[in-house]
Enzyme design. Structure first.
Site, PDB file in Angstrom:
ATOM      1  N   HIS A  72       0.845  -1.194   0.000  1.00 11.95           N
ATOM      2  CA  HIS A  72       0.000   0.000   0.000  1.00 11.95           C
ATOM      3  C   HIS A  72       0.883   1.247   0.000  1.00 11.95           C
ATOM      4  O   HIS A  72       1.747   1.402   0.864  1.00 11.95           O
ATOM      5  CB  HIS A  72      -0.912   0.023   1.227  1.00 11.95           C
ATOM      6  CG  HIS A  72      -2.092  -0.882   1.104  1.00 11.95           C
ATOM      7  ND1 HIS A  72      -3.213  -0.767   1.894  1.00 11.95           N
ATOM      8  CD2 HIS A  72      -2.344  -1.912   0.261  1.00 11.95           C
ATOM      9  CE1 HIS A  72      -4.096  -1.703   1.555  1.00 11.95           C
ATOM     10  NE2 HIS A  72      -3.583  -2.406   0.576  1.00 11.95           N
ATOM     11  N   TYR A 201      -9.548   5.726   6.896  1.00 12.06           N
ATOM     12  CA  TYR A 201      -9.681   6.196   8.270  1.00 12.06           C
ATOM     13  C   TYR A 201     -10.814   7.224   8.307  1.00 12.06           C
ATOM     14  O   TYR A 201     -10.814   8.180   7.534  1.00 12.06           O
ATOM     15  CB  TYR A 201      -8.376   6.829   8.749  1.00 12.06           C
ATOM     16  CG  TYR A 201      -7.309   5.822   9.086  1.00 12.06           C
ATOM     17  CD1 TYR A 201      -7.088   5.415  10.401  1.00 12.06           C
ATOM     18  CD2 TYR A 201      -6.504   5.255   8.088  1.00 12.06           C
ATOM     19  CE1 TYR A 201      -6.116   4.490  10.720  1.00 12.06           C
ATOM     20  CE2 TYR A 201      -5.520   4.326   8.396  1.00 12.06           C
ATOM     21  CZ  TYR A 201      -5.333   3.953   9.714  1.00 12.06           C
ATOM     22  OH  TYR A 201      -4.365   3.018  10.020  1.00 12.06           O
ATOM     23  N   PRO A 293      -4.110   1.386  18.458  1.00 10.86           N
ATOM     24  CA  PRO A 293      -3.911   0.814  17.127  1.00 10.86           C
ATOM     25  C   PRO A 293      -4.101   1.804  15.982  1.00 10.86           C
ATOM     26  O   PRO A 293      -3.847   1.454  14.830  1.00 10.86           O
ATOM     27  CB  PRO A 293      -4.975  -0.291  17.066  1.00 10.86           C
ATOM     28  CG  PRO A 293      -6.042   0.153  18.021  1.00 10.86           C
ATOM     29  CD  PRO A 293      -5.316   0.865  19.123  1.00 10.86           C
ATOM     30  N   LYS A 297       1.194   0.917  14.891  1.00 14.98           N
ATOM     31  CA  LYS A 297       2.589   0.907  15.339  1.00 14.98           C
ATOM     32  C   LYS A 297       2.970  -0.260  16.248  1.00 14.98           C
ATOM     33  O   LYS A 297       4.156  -0.516  16.447  1.00 14.98           O
ATOM     34  CB  LYS A 297       2.890   2.215  16.093  1.00 14.98           C
ATOM     35  CG  LYS A 297       2.832   3.464  15.235  1.00 14.98           C
ATOM     36  CD  LYS A 297       3.851   3.412  14.138  1.00 14.98           C
ATOM     37  CE  LYS A 297       3.598   4.422  13.061  1.00 14.98           C
ATOM     38  NZ  LYS A 297       4.230   4.067  11.794  1.00 14.98           N
ATOM     39  N   TYR A 385       3.455   7.424   9.382  1.00 15.65           N
ATOM     40  CA  TYR A 385       2.693   6.203   9.137  1.00 15.65           C
ATOM     41  C   TYR A 385       3.584   5.106   8.558  1.00 15.65           C
ATOM     42  O   TYR A 385       3.494   3.939   8.970  1.00 15.65           O
ATOM     43  CB  TYR A 385       1.529   6.491   8.194  1.00 15.65           C
ATOM     44  CG  TYR A 385       0.475   5.404   8.201  1.00 15.65           C
ATOM     45  CD1 TYR A 385      -0.606   5.467   9.062  1.00 15.65           C
ATOM     46  CD2 TYR A 385       0.567   4.304   7.349  1.00 15.65           C
ATOM     47  CE1 TYR A 385      -1.577   4.466   9.093  1.00 15.65           C
ATOM     48  CE2 TYR A 385      -0.390   3.302   7.366  1.00 15.65           C
ATOM     49  CZ  TYR A 385      -1.456   3.389   8.232  1.00 15.65           C
ATOM     50  OH  TYR A 385      -2.399   2.387   8.263  1.00 15.65           O
TER      51      TYR A 385
END
Length: 394
Positions: A72, A201, A293, A297, A385
């Protein structure tokens, strides 16, 4: 029994450390309080940073991951009814993440350890660590009604938040930092195609949601729910209906629903232990730190701990140097706190807190609008990220 490294815990961090040590010719025994099937039954994260991918390759267990994992290069952020893409690949100079379930990663490590004939003791009861403040630590456990002892040079505490290793550290030598969030994540796993090629998200007036995946045919979805909720309160139909209410029109139209394979509610917390070394005992992964979450990480921080600890142990045996083990805690904590900060910030940004008034939602919308329309803002999300470089900050 005598070994060089006694590893307490057969989750991904313990298994990864064991496999790396085996490749380096260092003997390690793993003890685990539950069964292997129970370990595999724990449904956890599935977003791997490059450091984790590289370590799986170094351990010689990356073949299936590269075959089945999904690369991704971005994520999507949904707020105020509209989606915005964060092009992580472009913003970080070509970095990506990989979607590969923690269950599958753990299975690969288990299979490799079994194939090599390495010792893993499952269902070890009453595990205890001894004399870790000396140069001759040892571990005891009970199995099939008999007491066993492992003498070793080092103890690796990879036994999670509720494990014995951190609990055995002297209270006068340890400091713990914790923030418990006033909500949980209700997760549902289903054999349905993901609603989107990349993760979504969601910041919604009804609460946070996440559209994630494990493969092209298996999806994982999450809803922010009150801590007072129970899994039994949520039928599959109720879950899907609530998820649709938090999505945009395009996602609602594409969403494929189906029976759940697993449903659970996970509480969210930020937690860090300082230090991570106590003599010849070292804490790694969830034994030393927990992150919400939201930023994906947890597993990746555990992998970094394993890398630092593995390098330090190899240096000890190869170069007769204790520099690496002396610096283990400092190096880990520098990276941990950066990831904790990002996970806390991202959680604050995307969730609705019960005590916040309408003004907080406006603040969130304004900040998200700024981030999505600023290259610096987008880069902040992207570089955190995908994972900051190991040498970030020196």
């Amino acid at each position: 029994m005598r070994t060089q490294v006694a590893i307490v815990g057969a989750g991904p961090s313990g298994l990864l450390l064991g496999q790396l040590l085996h490749k380096a010719g260092i003997d390690a025994v793993i003890v685990e309080r539950v069964t292997g099937d129970y370990v595999l039954g724990r449904i956890r994260a599935g977003i791997l940073e490059q450091v984790c991918i590289d370590l799986m390759d170094e351990a010689g267990v990356g073949a299936r991951m590269h075959k089945e994992g999904l690369i991704h290069g971005g994520i999507e952020m949904l707020f105020d009814g509209k989606r915005h893409r964060v092009d992580m690949n472009k913003l970080t100079g070509g970095k990506n993440v990989m979607v590969y379930g923690q269950t599958e990663l753990t299975r690969d490590l288990m299979d490799a350890r079994a194939a090599a004939g390495l010792t893993t003791v499952y269902e070890a009861q009453n595990v205890a660590v001894h004399d870790f403040d000396s140069t001759k630590p040892w571990v005891t456990y009970e199995k099939d009604g008999q007491q066993h002892r492992i003498d070793c040079d080092f103890i690796a505490g990879c036994d999670g938040f509720h494990g014995v290793c951190r609990a055995s550290a002297p209270r006068s030598a340890i400091k713990e930092y914790e923030k418990v969030y006033p909500f949980g994540w209700l997760g549902l796993l289903s054999d349905t195609p993901p609603v989107n090629d990349e993760l979504i998200y969601v910041n919604s007036p009804r609460g946070f949601a996440l559209c994630s995946q494990r493969s092209k045919t298996r999806s994982r979805y999450y809803l922010q729910v009150p801590l007072t909720d129970h899994v039994e309160d949520w039928s599959d139909d109720a879950f899907w209906q609530e998820l649709k209410l938090r999505l945009d029109e395009e996602a609602r139209a594409k969403l494929v629903t189906g029976p759940s394979l697993e449903k659970s509610i996970a509480p969210l917390r930020s937690f860090v232990t300082e230090p991570l070394r106590f003599g010849r005992m070292f804490l790694a992964g969830d034994a030393g730190h927990i992150v919400p979450p939201t930023g994906a990480k947890g597993l990746n921080l555990a992998a970094t701990d394993v890398k630092y600890l593995f390098d330090a142990i190899v240096e000890f045996y190869k170069d007769k140097s204790e520099a690496g083990i002396d610096d283990y805690s400092r190096k880990c904590l520098a990276r941990i706190w950066r990831a904790e900060r990002f996970s806390w910030w991202f959680t604050q940004l995307m969730h609705r807190f019960p005590d916040d008034g309408p003004i907080t939602a406006k603040f969130q919308s304004a900040e998200l609008d700024y981030l999505m329309n600023s290259e610096a803002g987008l880069k902040t999300i992207a570089e955190n990220y995908v994972g900051l470089p190991l040498d970030f900050g020196g």
